[in-house]
Design a protein around this motif. Structure first.
Motif, PDB file in Angstrom:
ATOM      1  N   ASN A  49       1.047  -1.116  -0.026  1.00 25.66           N
ATOM      2  CA  ASN A  49       0.181  -0.085  -0.037  1.00 25.66           C
ATOM      3  C   ASN A  49       1.016   1.372  -0.010  1.00 25.66           C
ATOM      4  N   GLU A  50       0.532   2.192  -0.796  1.00 27.57           N
ATOM      5  CA  GLU A  50       1.505   3.426  -0.851  1.00 27.57           C
ATOM      6  C   GLU A  50       1.495   3.960   0.479  1.00 27.57           C
ATOM      7  N   LEU A  51       0.639   3.916   1.442  1.00 30.83           N
ATOM      8  CA  LEU A  51       0.940   4.614   2.687  1.00 30.83           C
ATOM      9  C   LEU A  51       1.757   3.798   3.407  1.00 30.83           C
ATOM     10  N   GLN A  52       2.044   2.814   3.057  1.00 31.63           N
ATOM     11  CA  GLN A  52       3.154   1.688   4.025  1.00 31.63           C
ATOM     12  C   GLN A  52       4.589   1.855   3.179  1.00 31.63           C
ATOM     13  N   LEU A  53       4.781   2.516   2.218  1.00 32.30           N
ATOM     14  CA  LEU A  53       5.947   2.731   1.431  1.00 32.30           C
ATOM     15  C   LEU A  53       6.778   4.147   1.587  1.00 32.30           C
ATOM     16  N   THR A  54       7.796   4.229   2.224  1.00 32.02           N
ATOM     17  CA  THR A  54       8.395   5.423   2.257  1.00 32.02           C
ATOM     18  C   THR A  54       9.703   5.312   1.588  1.00 32.02           C
ATOM     19  N   ILE A  55      10.001   6.426   0.866  1.00 30.12           N
ATOM     20  CA  ILE A  55      11.372   6.611   0.204  1.00 30.12           C
ATOM     21  C   ILE A  55      12.416   7.219   1.131  1.00 30.12           C
ATOM     22  N   THR A  56      13.581   6.692   1.713  1.00 30.17           N
ATOM     23  CA  THR A  56      14.053   7.225   2.575  1.00 30.17           C
ATOM     24  C   THR A  56      15.426   7.695   2.169  1.00 30.17           C
ATOM     25  N   ARG A  57      15.734   7.624   0.780  1.00 30.59           N
ATOM     26  CA  ARG A  57      17.009   8.400   0.181  1.00 30.59           C
ATOM     27  C   ARG A  57      16.527   8.338  -1.167  1.00 30.59           C
ATOM     28  N   GLY A  58      17.101   9.769  -1.745  1.00 22.80           N
ATOM     29  CA  GLY A  58      16.782   9.998  -3.284  1.00 22.80           C
ATOM     30  C   GLY A  58      15.296  10.056  -3.390  1.00 22.80           C
ATOM     31  N   ALA A  59      15.138   9.746  -4.792  1.00 27.22           N
ATOM     32  CA  ALA A  59      13.896   9.696  -5.369  1.00 27.22           C
ATOM     33  C   ALA A  59      14.066   8.664  -6.696  1.00 27.22           C
ATOM     34  N   PRO A  60      13.096   8.081  -6.952  1.00 25.65           N
ATOM     35  CA  PRO A  60      13.164   7.350  -8.394  1.00 25.65           C
ATOM     36  C   PRO A  60      12.546   8.272  -9.401  1.00 25.65           C
ATOM     37  N   THR A  61      13.228   7.869 -10.363  1.00 24.18           N
ATOM     38  CA  THR A  61      12.595   8.520 -11.712  1.00 24.18           C
ATOM     39  C   THR A  61      11.488   7.378 -12.291  1.00 24.18           C
ATOM     40  N   TRP A  62      10.505   8.282 -13.050  1.00 22.92           N
ATOM     41  CA  TRP A  62       9.454   7.299 -13.589  1.00 22.92           C
ATOM     42  C   TRP A  62       9.360   7.139 -14.996  1.00 22.92           C
ATOM     43  N   PHE A  63       9.152   6.334 -15.697  1.00 17.19           N
ATOM     44  CA  PHE A  63       8.864   5.881 -16.696  1.00 17.19           C
ATOM     45  C   PHE A  63       7.329   5.354 -17.047  1.00 17.19           C
TER      46      PHE A  63
END
Length: 165
Positions: A49-63
């Motif tokens: 679930n998106e509420l249970q996912l945290t980006i802890t460093r940086g940021a992904p790039t999306w395609f």
């Protein structure tokens, strides 16, 4: 085990994340799009679930790989990290990018029409690490192990480590 925290990230360590529970719906997708995105014969995925996912460093790039799907990856090293149906409240984590991928066993497979017909022959393939490696193979494998720049399979305060002189 369902209350465990699962961390993961890309090969270079620029993007790290934490999932607050074990990914559900763990499966292997054989579709041609996943093959291309992974640069592999299949892609292992699990839902969070998106509420249970945290980006802890940086940021992904999306395609945006289709009109309904986008894929998150590290722009620095190219590691595939996420698969998301646009508008969904869940994100699929690429299971191989987890720090402990061995803890999430896929339960099913999708898009079998595109799986490699020789998968059942894999146990019979030569394994040079088992003692019959040539000296050249052994030297190359050892050089890779001791000089790799891969982020370790755990969270770090900073990456890459500061060089000491």
């Amino acid at each position: 085990m369902t209350t465990a925290t699962f961390s993961g990230g890309c090969q270079c360590g620029a993007v790290r994340y934490r999932a607050e529970r074990i990914p559900s719906n763990a499966h292997i997708c054989h579709c041609r799009m996943c093959q291309k995105a992974a640069g592999n014969y299949f892609m292992p995925l699990g839902s969070v679930n998106e509420l249970q996912l945290t980006i802890t460093r940086g940021a992904p790039t999306w395609f945006k790989s289709s009109e309904v799907v986008e894929r998150g990856f590290c722009a620095k090293c190219g590691t595939p990290l996420f698969y998301k149906t646009i508008g969904s409240k869940t994100t699929e984590i690429v299971l191989g990018a987890l720090d402990r991928p061995d803890l999430v066993k896929p339960a099913w497979q999708s898009d079998i029409y595109a799986h490699m017909p020789w998968f059942d022959e894999l146990p019979n393939l030569r394994a040079p690490e088992s003692g019959d490696a040539t000296e050249e193979e052994h030297s190359r494998y050892q050089a890779i192990r001791v000089t790799n720049h891969q982020h370790p399979d755990h969270d770090t305060q900073a990456w890459p480590p500061e060089k000491t002189t």
